[in-house]
Design a protein around this motif. Sequence first.
Motif, PDB file in Angstrom:
ATOM      1  N   LEU A  24       0.813  -1.213   0.000  1.00  0.00           N
ATOM      2  CA  LEU A  24       0.000   0.000   0.000  1.00  0.00           C
ATOM      3  C   LEU A  24       0.848   1.265   0.000  1.00  0.00           C
ATOM      4  O   LEU A  24       0.389   2.325  -0.425  1.00  0.00           O
ATOM      5  CB  LEU A  24      -0.963  -0.001   1.187  1.00  0.00           C
ATOM      6  CG  LEU A  24      -2.124  -0.985   1.068  1.00  0.00           C
ATOM      7  CD1 LEU A  24      -2.845  -1.113   2.399  1.00  0.00           C
ATOM      8  CD2 LEU A  24      -3.081  -0.554  -0.035  1.00  0.00           C
ATOM      9  N   ALA A  25       2.082   1.164   0.463  1.00  0.00           N
ATOM     10  CA  ALA A  25       2.973   2.327   0.433  1.00  0.00           C
ATOM     11  C   ALA A  25       3.250   2.764  -1.007  1.00  0.00           C
ATOM     12  O   ALA A  25       3.581   3.929  -1.252  1.00  0.00           O
ATOM     13  CB  ALA A  25       4.276   2.018   1.157  1.00  0.00           C
ATOM     14  N   ALA A  26       3.084   1.852  -1.950  1.00  0.00           N
ATOM     15  CA  ALA A  26       3.290   2.178  -3.362  1.00  0.00           C
ATOM     16  C   ALA A  26       2.034   2.764  -4.009  1.00  0.00           C
ATOM     17  O   ALA A  26       2.088   3.248  -5.132  1.00  0.00           O
ATOM     18  CB  ALA A  26       3.737   0.926  -4.125  1.00  0.00           C
ATOM     19  N   GLY A  76      -6.044   1.681  12.433  1.00  0.00           N
ATOM     20  CA  GLY A  76      -5.936   2.996  11.817  1.00  0.00           C
ATOM     21  C   GLY A  76      -4.856   3.098  10.757  1.00  0.00           C
ATOM     22  O   GLY A  76      -4.522   4.184  10.304  1.00  0.00           O
ATOM     23  N   LEU A  77      -4.310   1.945  10.351  1.00  0.00           N
ATOM     24  CA  LEU A  77      -3.206   1.945   9.393  1.00  0.00           C
ATOM     25  C   LEU A  77      -3.646   2.059   7.942  1.00  0.00           C
ATOM     26  O   LEU A  77      -2.836   2.408   7.088  1.00  0.00           O
ATOM     27  CB  LEU A  77      -2.368   0.675   9.571  1.00  0.00           C
ATOM     28  CG  LEU A  77      -1.560   0.638  10.861  1.00  0.00           C
ATOM     29  CD1 LEU A  77      -1.041  -0.767  11.123  1.00  0.00           C
ATOM     30  CD2 LEU A  77      -0.423   1.632  10.787  1.00  0.00           C
ATOM     31  N   ILE A  78      -4.886   1.725   7.680  1.00  0.00           N
ATOM     32  CA  ILE A  78      -5.391   1.874   6.318  1.00  0.00           C
ATOM     33  C   ILE A  78      -6.797   2.452   6.349  1.00  0.00           C
ATOM     34  O   ILE A  78      -7.491   2.397   7.365  1.00  0.00           O
ATOM     35  CB  ILE A  78      -5.405   0.535   5.519  1.00  0.00           C
ATOM     36  CG1 ILE A  78      -6.404  -0.441   6.094  1.00  0.00           C
ATOM     37  CG2 ILE A  78      -4.027  -0.073   5.454  1.00  0.00           C
ATOM     38  CD1 ILE A  78      -6.639  -1.644   5.195  1.00  0.00           C
ATOM     39  N   GLU A 116      -2.596   4.713   5.669  1.00  0.00           N
ATOM     40  CA  GLU A 116      -2.710   5.849   6.575  1.00  0.00           C
ATOM     41  C   GLU A 116      -1.514   5.755   7.528  1.00  0.00           C
ATOM     42  O   GLU A 116      -1.578   5.065   8.546  1.00  0.00           O
ATOM     43  CB  GLU A 116      -4.031   5.797   7.359  1.00  0.00           C
ATOM     44  CG  GLU A 116      -5.265   6.017   6.528  1.00  0.00           C
ATOM     45  CD  GLU A 116      -5.406   7.448   6.054  1.00  0.00           C
ATOM     46  OE1 GLU A 116      -4.896   8.367   6.741  1.00  0.00           O
ATOM     47  OE2 GLU A 116      -6.019   7.659   5.006  1.00  0.00           O
ATOM     48  N   PRO A 117      -0.403   6.401   7.216  1.00  0.00           N
ATOM     49  CA  PRO A 117       0.828   6.189   7.977  1.00  0.00           C
ATOM     50  C   PRO A 117       0.868   6.850   9.356  1.00  0.00           C
ATOM     51  O   PRO A 117       1.753   6.543  10.155  1.00  0.00           O
ATOM     52  CB  PRO A 117       1.912   6.773   7.072  1.00  0.00           C
ATOM     53  CG  PRO A 117       1.197   7.810   6.280  1.00  0.00           C
ATOM     54  CD  PRO A 117      -0.206   7.289   6.083  1.00  0.00           C
TER      55      PRO A 117
END
Length: 121
Positions: A28-30, A60-62, A76-77
Amino acid sequence: MVESGAPMLDALFHALGDATRRRMLRDLAAGERTVGQLAEPFAMSLAAASKHVKVLENAGLIRREIRGRTHLCRLEPGPLASADAWLAHYERFWTSHLDVLDRLLRDEQASPSPSTDGDEP
């Protein structure tokens, strides 16, 4: 150290504790991915992938957006900063302790060896 937001940290580290979910985050970072695209490298069902996505969402990470029948996920970093702050406390702890050990070893190496009086066998 006071752990404000401990339940959030619990959910965050639970989510990060699984290699599949960490790989999903890396993907997902890409950029955005569908749940199917996130499942693909693991040859898992959409149901299994959705369970992983739900854990990441709860932490809460995505963020998941539903467009028709497609579920798009994006990283969602922000919560990773909380994990970094928690880990930084222990980094400072170990750094200071290792610095003390380093000084002790250097002092020991720099001090002269005890003299012998020839009584050794």
